[in-house]
Structures are given as structure tokens and as C-alpha cells.
Motif scaffolding. Structure first.
Motif, PDB file in Angstrom:
ATOM      1  N   ASP A   8       0.837  -1.198   0.000  1.00  0.00           N
ATOM      2  CA  ASP A   8       0.000   0.000   0.000  1.00  0.00           C
ATOM      3  C   ASP A   8       0.863   1.236   0.000  1.00  0.00           C
ATOM      4  O   ASP A   8       1.852   1.298   0.723  1.00  0.00           O
ATOM      5  CB  ASP A   8      -0.870   0.029   1.265  1.00  0.00           C
ATOM      6  CG  ASP A   8      -1.844  -1.116   1.262  1.00  0.00           C
ATOM      7  OD1 ASP A   8      -2.533  -1.300   0.258  1.00  0.00           O
ATOM      8  OD2 ASP A   8      -1.890  -1.826   2.283  1.00  0.00           O
ATOM      9  N   LYS A   9       0.436   2.212  -0.780  1.00  0.00           N
ATOM     10  CA  LYS A   9       1.148   3.491  -0.728  1.00  0.00           C
ATOM     11  C   LYS A   9       0.774   4.215   0.564  1.00  0.00           C
ATOM     12  O   LYS A   9      -0.219   3.897   1.208  1.00  0.00           O
ATOM     13  CB  LYS A   9       0.770   4.312  -1.950  1.00  0.00           C
ATOM     14  CG  LYS A   9       1.477   3.824  -3.208  1.00  0.00           C
ATOM     15  CD  LYS A   9       1.487   4.898  -4.249  1.00  0.00           C
ATOM     16  CE  LYS A   9       2.391   4.524  -5.396  1.00  0.00           C
ATOM     17  NZ  LYS A   9       2.513   5.598  -6.360  1.00  0.00           N
ATOM     18  N   TYR A  10       1.558   5.189   0.901  1.00  0.00           N
ATOM     19  CA  TYR A  10       1.361   5.919   2.147  1.00  0.00           C
ATOM     20  C   TYR A  10       0.720   7.291   1.920  1.00  0.00           C
ATOM     21  O   TYR A  10       0.899   7.901   0.858  1.00  0.00           O
ATOM     22  CB  TYR A  10       2.703   6.179   2.828  1.00  0.00           C
ATOM     23  CG  TYR A  10       3.360   4.975   3.431  1.00  0.00           C
ATOM     24  CD1 TYR A  10       3.097   4.597   4.743  1.00  0.00           C
ATOM     25  CD2 TYR A  10       4.278   4.227   2.693  1.00  0.00           C
ATOM     26  CE1 TYR A  10       3.728   3.501   5.306  1.00  0.00           C
ATOM     27  CE2 TYR A  10       4.909   3.118   3.250  1.00  0.00           C
ATOM     28  CZ  TYR A  10       4.629   2.761   4.560  1.00  0.00           C
ATOM     29  OH  TYR A  10       5.249   1.680   5.122  1.00  0.00           O
ATOM     30  N   ILE A  11       0.067   7.763   2.976  1.00  0.00           N
ATOM     31  CA  ILE A  11      -0.301   9.181   3.043  1.00  0.00           C
ATOM     32  C   ILE A  11       0.883   9.873   3.717  1.00  0.00           C
ATOM     33  O   ILE A  11       1.394   9.375   4.727  1.00  0.00           O
ATOM     34  CB  ILE A  11      -1.577   9.387   3.894  1.00  0.00           C
ATOM     35  CG1 ILE A  11      -2.773   8.696   3.228  1.00  0.00           C
ATOM     36  CG2 ILE A  11      -1.840  10.875   4.128  1.00  0.00           C
ATOM     37  CD1 ILE A  11      -3.997   8.603   4.108  1.00  0.00           C
ATOM     38  N   ASN A  27      -0.271   4.219   6.403  1.00  0.00           N
ATOM     39  CA  ASN A  27      -1.221   3.376   5.678  1.00  0.00           C
ATOM     40  C   ASN A  27      -1.737   2.344   6.670  1.00  0.00           C
ATOM     41  O   ASN A  27      -1.282   2.315   7.816  1.00  0.00           O
ATOM     42  CB  ASN A  27      -0.636   2.773   4.383  1.00  0.00           C
ATOM     43  CG  ASN A  27       0.369   1.664   4.626  1.00  0.00           C
ATOM     44  OD1 ASN A  27       0.295   0.941   5.619  1.00  0.00           O
ATOM     45  ND2 ASN A  27       1.331   1.523   3.725  1.00  0.00           N
ATOM     46  N   ASN A  77       7.934   8.016  -4.566  1.00  0.00           N
ATOM     47  CA  ASN A  77       7.242   6.959  -5.321  1.00  0.00           C
ATOM     48  C   ASN A  77       6.292   6.169  -4.419  1.00  0.00           C
ATOM     49  O   ASN A  77       5.363   5.531  -4.899  1.00  0.00           O
ATOM     50  CB  ASN A  77       8.263   5.981  -5.928  1.00  0.00           C
ATOM     51  CG  ASN A  77       9.042   6.654  -7.035  1.00  0.00           C
ATOM     52  OD1 ASN A  77       8.459   7.391  -7.830  1.00  0.00           O
ATOM     53  ND2 ASN A  77      10.338   6.438  -7.063  1.00  0.00           N
ATOM     54  N   HIS A  78       6.577   6.188  -3.127  1.00  0.00           N
ATOM     55  CA  HIS A  78       5.754   5.423  -2.183  1.00  0.00           C
ATOM     56  C   HIS A  78       4.593   6.242  -1.629  1.00  0.00           C
ATOM     57  O   HIS A  78       3.846   5.760  -0.773  1.00  0.00           O
ATOM     58  CB  HIS A  78       6.621   4.944  -1.001  1.00  0.00           C
ATOM     59  CG  HIS A  78       7.786   4.117  -1.402  1.00  0.00           C
ATOM     60  ND1 HIS A  78       9.065   4.614  -1.460  1.00  0.00           N
ATOM     61  CD2 HIS A  78       7.861   2.830  -1.801  1.00  0.00           C
ATOM     62  CE1 HIS A  78       9.887   3.660  -1.857  1.00  0.00           C
ATOM     63  NE2 HIS A  78       9.174   2.565  -2.078  1.00  0.00           N
ATOM     64  N   ASP A  80       1.053   8.249  -1.795  1.00  0.00           N
ATOM     65  CA  ASP A  80      -0.210   8.315  -2.539  1.00  0.00           C
ATOM     66  C   ASP A  80      -0.663   9.774  -2.642  1.00  0.00           C
ATOM     67  O   ASP A  80      -0.852  10.317  -3.715  1.00  0.00           O
ATOM     68  CB  ASP A  80      -1.237   7.455  -1.781  1.00  0.00           C
ATOM     69  CG  ASP A  80      -2.543   7.339  -2.519  1.00  0.00           C
ATOM     70  OD1 ASP A  80      -2.591   7.760  -3.695  1.00  0.00           O
ATOM     71  OD2 ASP A  80      -3.523   6.837  -1.934  1.00  0.00           O
ATOM     72  N   PHE A  81      -0.847  10.422  -1.472  1.00  0.00           N
ATOM     73  CA  PHE A  81      -1.183  11.852  -1.479  1.00  0.00           C
ATOM     74  C   PHE A  81      -0.618  12.535  -0.244  1.00  0.00           C
ATOM     75  O   PHE A  81      -0.128  11.861   0.674  1.00  0.00           O
ATOM     76  CB  PHE A  81      -2.697  12.072  -1.627  1.00  0.00           C
ATOM     77  CG  PHE A  81      -3.549  11.627  -0.458  1.00  0.00           C
ATOM     78  CD1 PHE A  81      -3.789  12.451   0.639  1.00  0.00           C
ATOM     79  CD2 PHE A  81      -4.166  10.370  -0.480  1.00  0.00           C
ATOM     80  CE1 PHE A  81      -4.597  12.040   1.690  1.00  0.00           C
ATOM     81  CE2 PHE A  81      -4.976   9.946   0.571  1.00  0.00           C
ATOM     82  CZ  PHE A  81      -5.189  10.793   1.658  1.00  0.00           C
ATOM     83  N   LYS A 110       1.594  15.178  -6.655  1.00  0.00           N
ATOM     84  CA  LYS A 110       0.744  14.430  -5.724  1.00  0.00           C
ATOM     85  C   LYS A 110      -0.508  15.245  -5.390  1.00  0.00           C
ATOM     86  O   LYS A 110      -0.428  16.472  -5.237  1.00  0.00           O
ATOM     87  CB  LYS A 110       1.493  14.165  -4.395  1.00  0.00           C
ATOM     88  CG  LYS A 110       2.764  13.361  -4.547  1.00  0.00           C
ATOM     89  CD  LYS A 110       2.491  11.926  -4.966  1.00  0.00           C
ATOM     90  CE  LYS A 110       3.802  11.203  -5.258  1.00  0.00           C
ATOM     91  NZ  LYS A 110       3.603   9.878  -5.824  1.00  0.00           N
ATOM     92  N   TYR A 307      -6.875   9.476   6.127  1.00  0.00           N
ATOM     93  CA  TYR A 307      -7.162   8.100   5.698  1.00  0.00           C
ATOM     94  C   TYR A 307      -8.636   7.766   5.937  1.00  0.00           C
ATOM     95  O   TYR A 307      -9.311   7.209   5.058  1.00  0.00           O
ATOM     96  CB  TYR A 307      -6.255   7.124   6.464  1.00  0.00           C
ATOM     97  CG  TYR A 307      -6.555   5.676   6.193  1.00  0.00           C
ATOM     98  CD1 TYR A 307      -6.018   5.023   5.087  1.00  0.00           C
ATOM     99  CD2 TYR A 307      -7.427   4.953   7.021  1.00  0.00           C
ATOM    100  CE1 TYR A 307      -6.324   3.699   4.813  1.00  0.00           C
ATOM    101  CE2 TYR A 307      -7.749   3.642   6.750  1.00  0.00           C
ATOM    102  CZ  TYR A 307      -7.192   3.011   5.650  1.00  0.00           C
ATOM    103  OH  TYR A 307      -7.505   1.709   5.376  1.00  0.00           O
TER     104      TYR A 307
END
Ligand code: KG4
Ligand code: ZN
Length: 312
Positions: A8-11, A27, A77-78, A80-81, A110, A307
Motif C-alpha cells: 500500500d502506498k502511504y499518506i 497506511n 514513489n511510495h 499516494d497523497f 501528488k 485516511y
């Protein structure tokens, strides 16, 4: 570059509303944060000086981000937003975090989410507990003393807000008068002993349906300290803490009864207070208590609330 990428990508979350510069990744499987505080620098002034705090954010923001990424072997790259504290808080401090978040979002393409600091305090228990609705939520900190009727993650109705000082603010002012280092709340909490709470600082009965107001009690305690230099410090502190926490718990009891809601959540710096926690535990509520490390200002709660909003 890295051996394995997380599923999972991270916030990426940024908090800079007061004197703590905090950056977190979140995440549902993993989180971490780096917080660099300027509380020590503020300690000399007995409270937060906005310009000084803002200058420290300028130094700390990039340092915290680099430390966090290095520690977790992450890069953009990891991510998300990006979520950042948009309001409320000290304007000059919020602006530092906002500009930092906007610049990162622009450079790394992002999405950017504005997050409310108080609602994040309100939901900080959700780090390890599932929200059950509706609940009565108390946000109690150096800047806020508010009670909400929470029907969903984005349906939050204000029931009560202090007309003047916030509870943490009064703790800090009383502590300062007794030459206790800022932030004074944790030190006063530690000094508290039930058997020493013998002074009655309440001059009039508080009606449960009234808005919170703490400036009268503050003056009462400060005047008492001024006039009674020989009274034991721990007796004053214990009596002061008992008075403050009783008022807060009475108010929660009032709303819980009036709205017939048995689930209570607390958040904010003062939510770490031991007397507040034990007093509520004695009331037989379904309590949503955040872990103590997430009570004060931090970016993890910003990432967590972002999240919850994104996954409602
Ligand atoms: O949430 P926070 O870190 O910052 C604000 O948004 O205000 O709260 C800081 C406040 C300070 O006033 C501090 O003295 C108080 O929370 N505080 C406490 C305790 N721990 C921190 N007050 C009472 N008891 C505590 N254990
Ligand atoms: Zn706060």
C-alpha cells in the motif's frame, strides 16, 4: 532502488499548527512519524511565541521529512497523497506547513488534502480502535476545549466550546505562576494527589448546560497563589486539577445523558491527563481513549484522519 516496495502506498502528513513540526507516513499496515518540537525554546517565554515557532518550522520541516524517509527507506514513489493541517492554529505556523505541502505536491505531482486539526485530535483513538457512532467527542488541549456530537467521520456537530481560555492554557498559566516549566500540564498531572485536593476554587455553581468558561477559575487560582505564598504547592496544584477535571467530566455527563449516548472519545494534549481518564473510566462509558503518544500535536493524527476521510 529498494529491495521490496510496500503493497500500500502511504499518506504523507504534515502538521505545523503550533510549536511542533511533525511529519508522518500512514497506511493501514504501517505508520511512523518524526516530530521536532520547539517547546524547549518557548519554555523561556512561558508560552508559544508564534514568530519563533514559525522560524523553527522553517528549519525543522525538511529535516523531519528527510529523517522519516531515511528511517523507513521511502521516497515520493511510495506516497499516494499529501495531507496537511490547514486550520485552526497559529497563522504564521500553518502557513509554513501549507507552503511546504504545496511545494512538495507540485514538484512530485501528488494530490493535496487540507485537514482540520481539531477533528484529527477527535479521531486519534482510531489508530487502534474502530469508531462506533454516534459518540460524544471532547477535544481538550492548549488551544481548544470543545465537545462534539459525532455522527460520522464527516458529520461533526459542535455542542460546546469554551468562551475564553482552553483547559491546557489555564494549566500552563497556573504552572507559570508557580515557576513550573512549559508545558506545565504533564508536571501538574504528576503532582496530583487526591488527598491533597482540599481547596475549593469554585465560587459559584456551574450550570451543566452553560458554555465552558475557565477565565474565572484561572483568576481565582492565580489570586490565591499571590495571597497564600506559604501554602504547599502540591495542595494548590492538586486542588486546581480536581476543579478543572470535575468541570469537564460534569459537562460530558450532561451531554451523554441529554443525547442518550454512551460512547465517549477524547483527544488533544490534555487527553493524556490521568485524572481525566480515571474519572471517565468510573462513569461506565464505552470509552475511546487514544494512546498517550498521539494526544499532543502530531502529524500521525493528520494522516489517520485523512485516511478515514478517504475511506469512508
Ligand atoms: O494538543 P496540544 O499538544 O497542543 C494544542 O493544540 O494546544 O496540547 C498541549 C497542551 C498544553 O497546554 C499542555 O500543558 C497540556 O496540553 N497537557 C496536559 C497534559 N499533557 C499535556 N494537561 C494536563 N495533563 C496532562 N497530562
Ligand atoms: Zn492540538
Amino acid at each position: 532502488m529498494f529491495k521490496s516496495k510496500p503493497k500500500d502506498k502511504y499518506i504523507l502528513a504534515i502538521e505545523s499548527s503550533c510549536d511542533d513540526t511533525s511529519i508522518a507516513i500512514y497506511n493501514k499496515n504501517h505508520y511512523d512519524m518524526v516530530t521536532l518540537s520547539s517547546a524547549h525554546d518557548q519554555s523561556y517565554y512561558g508560552g508559544v511565541v508564534p514568530e519563533l515557532a514559525a522560524r523553527k518550522h522553517e528549519d525543522h520541516l525538511l529535516t523531519a521529512l528527510n529523517q522519516l524517509f531515511k528511517k523507513n527507506q521511502l521516497d515520493f514513489n511510495h506516497i499516494d497523497f499529501i495531507a496537511y493541517t490547514a486550520e485552526p492554529g497559529l497563522k504564521v505556523c500553518l502557513n509554513m506547513g501549507k507552503m511546504f505541502a504545496k511545494t512538495l505536491a507540485y514538484i512530485h505531482h501528488k494530490p493535496l488534502k487540507e485537514i482540520n486539526h481539531i477533528y484529527s485530535h477527535l479521531f486519534s483513538f482510531a489508530l487502534d480502535q474502530t469508531p462506533t457512532y454516534p459518540f460524544i467527542g471532547l477535544v481538550i488541549s492548549g488551544g481548544h476545549t470543545t465537545i462534539y456530537h459525532v455522527k460520522a467521520v464527516d458529520q461533526i456537530e459542535l455542542l460546546n466550546a469554551t468562551l475564553d481560555d482552553a483547559v491546557g492554557e489555564v494549566y500552563d498559566k497556573v504552572g507559570r505562576k508557580l515557576e513550573i516549566a512549559y508545558p506545565c500540564g504533564p508536571i501538574i498531572d504528576k503532582a496530583y494527589k487526591q488527598e491533597l485536593a482540599t481547596i475549593n476554587f469554585l465560587t459559584k455553581k456551574i450550570k451543566p448546560e452553560e458554555q465552558f468558561s475557565f477565565s474565572g477559575i484561572k483568576s481565582q487560582v492565580l489570586n490565591y497563589i499571590q495571597r497564600n505564598k506559604d501554602v504547599d504547592k502540591d495542595v494548590i496544584l492538586s486542588s486546581f486539577q480536581k476543579t478543572m477535571i470535575d468541570i469537564v467530566v460534569d459537562k460530558i455527563n450532561y451531554y451523554a445523558k441529554a443525547l442518550k449516548i454512551n460512547t465517549i472519545a477524547i483527544g488533544g494534549g490534555v487527553a493524556a491527563n490521568n485524572l481525566l481518564r480515571t474519572s471517565l473510566q468510573q462513569e461506565n462509558y464505552n470509552l475511546l481513549l487514544p494512546q498517550k503518544f498521539i494526544c499532543g500535536d502530531n502529524a500521525l493524527m493528520i494522516g489517520l484522519y485523512a485516511y478515514l476521510l478517504a475511506n469512508k
